[in-house]
Design a protein around this motif. Sequence first.
Motif, mmCIF file in Angstrom:
data_model
loop_
_atom_site.group_PDB
_atom_site.id
_atom_site.type_symbol
_atom_site.label_atom_id
_atom_site.label_comp_id
_atom_site.label_asym_id
_atom_site.label_seq_id
_atom_site.Cartn_x
_atom_site.Cartn_y
_atom_site.Cartn_z
ATOM 1 N N ILE A 240 -32.816 -59.344 24.250
ATOM 2 C CA ILE A 240 -31.821 -59.971 24.419
ATOM 3 C C ILE A 240 -31.472 -60.371 24.830
ATOM 4 N N MET A 241 -30.808 -60.150 26.058
ATOM 5 C CA MET A 241 -30.303 -61.353 27.495
ATOM 6 C C MET A 241 -30.929 -62.512 27.859
ATOM 7 N N ILE A 242 -32.617 -62.100 27.802
ATOM 8 C CA ILE A 242 -33.336 -63.615 27.784
ATOM 9 C C ILE A 242 -33.950 -63.650 27.141
ATOM 10 N N LYS B 276 -29.666 -66.833 19.520
ATOM 11 C CA LYS B 276 -29.689 -66.230 17.658
ATOM 12 C C LYS B 276 -29.594 -64.834 17.495
ATOM 13 N N TYR B 277 -30.683 -64.276 18.440
ATOM 14 C CA TYR B 277 -30.768 -62.590 18.403
ATOM 15 C C TYR B 277 -29.479 -62.068 18.882
ATOM 16 N N PHE C 236 -27.808 -62.980 32.836
ATOM 17 C CA PHE C 236 -28.015 -63.308 31.364
ATOM 18 C C PHE C 236 -29.555 -64.932 31.228
ATOM 19 N N SER C 237 -29.568 -65.453 30.009
ATOM 20 C CA SER C 237 -30.371 -67.160 30.112
ATOM 21 C C SER C 237 -30.812 -67.176 28.633
ATOM 22 N N CYS C 238 -30.055 -67.048 27.818
ATOM 23 C CA CYS C 238 -30.162 -66.708 27.020
ATOM 24 C C CYS C 238 -30.697 -68.201 26.037
ATOM 25 N N ALA C 239 -32.286 -68.628 25.639
ATOM 26 C CA ALA C 239 -31.843 -69.514 24.960
ATOM 27 C C ALA C 239 -31.024 -70.672 24.075
ATOM 28 N N GLY C 240 -30.953 -71.754 23.871
ATOM 29 C CA GLY C 240 -30.028 -72.272 22.951
ATOM 30 C C GLY C 240 -28.686 -72.193 22.535
#
Length: 458
Positions: free
Chosen positions: A105-107, A111-112, A164-168
């Motif tokens: 989930i961190m990467i 939305k997740y 962390f590097s979540c997209a969007g």
Amino acid sequence: HHRHPELNDQIEKVMDSLKITDDQLVHIMHILEEEMTAGLSPATHKQATVKMFPTYVRNIPNGTEVGKVLALDLGGTNFRVLLIDLRGNDKVELTSKIFVIPQSIMIGDGKYLFRHLAECLYEFMLKENLIHTGLCYPLGFTFSFPCKQEGLASARLTGWTKGFSCAGVVNQDVVKLLQDAINEKGINAKCVALVNDTVGTLMACAYKDPSTAIGLILGTGTNACYIESLDKVGTWDGDYDEPKQVIINMEWGAFGDNDRLNLIRTKYDEEVDLSSINPGKQIFEKMISGMYMGEIVRLIILDLLQQELLFLGHRDTYGDYKTPLYDRGGFYTKFVSTVETDEGIKFSNTRRVLEDIGIRNPTYDDCAIVQHICRQVSKRAARLAGAGLAVLINRIGKSEVTVGVDGSLYRYHPRFKRNMERCMEALVHKDIKFQLTLSDDGSGKGAAMVACVADRSL
Ligand code: ADP
């Protein structure tokens, strides 16, 4: 222990590269002051490395705040959901639960991440009997990543840090993303404030000590905030009502991202930076915080090992080294604390740590050298953080300033506080009294206080 004087010279050279003199610290303080000015000025804010974000938090609590408030605390190792019951007169009751954020989930997609936060909140509220009460609870969101705030409950993420590097999510309003996820699940909570963990720490400490004017984090990352007068905040776009002050979230971890700290960086710092997920970013943080300290120590140990200056007997016995020292992250920052709790010549803790990483029967010299490395690396970190605080304390110009501090590095390292205080005594103006206060559970409690004050004025 006089075997190889020429080897000790080489080790001394490595240790010297980690030393920062008082004169150098004074120089660094000047540079930081310049970078702060750049961050606060509209003409230079965009290019500035130290962003100096105004937080829209203007008032510190006075101890009379009351009510049940929720808080989410995201920004490091753990994600926490908290329920804070402010009872007035300094009384705070706190219930909390830690949830894990899986690496995926961190990467993964943003939305997740927010869906996960909402699910954890729901689970917690269910257990605390807060669902279907007919009430909508105010919620403070401690989100400890660099954000440009546009109001108390509106903030755009400028970039991920700390793994962390979540997209969007970059450039999006994270309060809106959170509230959308909360609404999607039909949860009776409203996010009324986004609070940086430094601000939470300052607020929680100020609830008990009104001379608090600075919040400092020394955990996975490092960052600081302080109370600034509005006339020094060129980027301020809010009102000029009393009190003419606002808390500034410095994002000081990015100090040095324009090469201005190169004069004190070592090849180990460069290596830590290059193998990180954000090369060239958070240069000051990478010399100070818990996410990187163990790694700096590992690289130094590994360098000495490869130069055959360390663990010689160990290699002779086993022919080859089988140790996580060769792997990234193979020496934990908490080991630095453990090694430094040893006093005297027995090195029982140091031996235990070395055994943990597969170095059996280290010699007295091995232990002494490893401890020396840990001391130098942590002392350098403490002095850099201390110099940063000295800039703020001198700038605030009050005769008495309390700094609220939170984070495991500060909390558990046996000398970090003392090393900071020692260097600050030399750098802070002589007529100012300062003190460092551990802010227990600061970031969550403080977020609830901000939310409570915000909710009252809604
Ligand atoms: P966060 O900053 O992520 O909210 P913490 O304040 O607990 O959480 O900081 C976590 C960091 O503290 C980790 O990088 C970890 O290496 C470091 N840490 C944990 N235990 C210790 C310890 N005993 N001594 C020094 N550092 C520690």
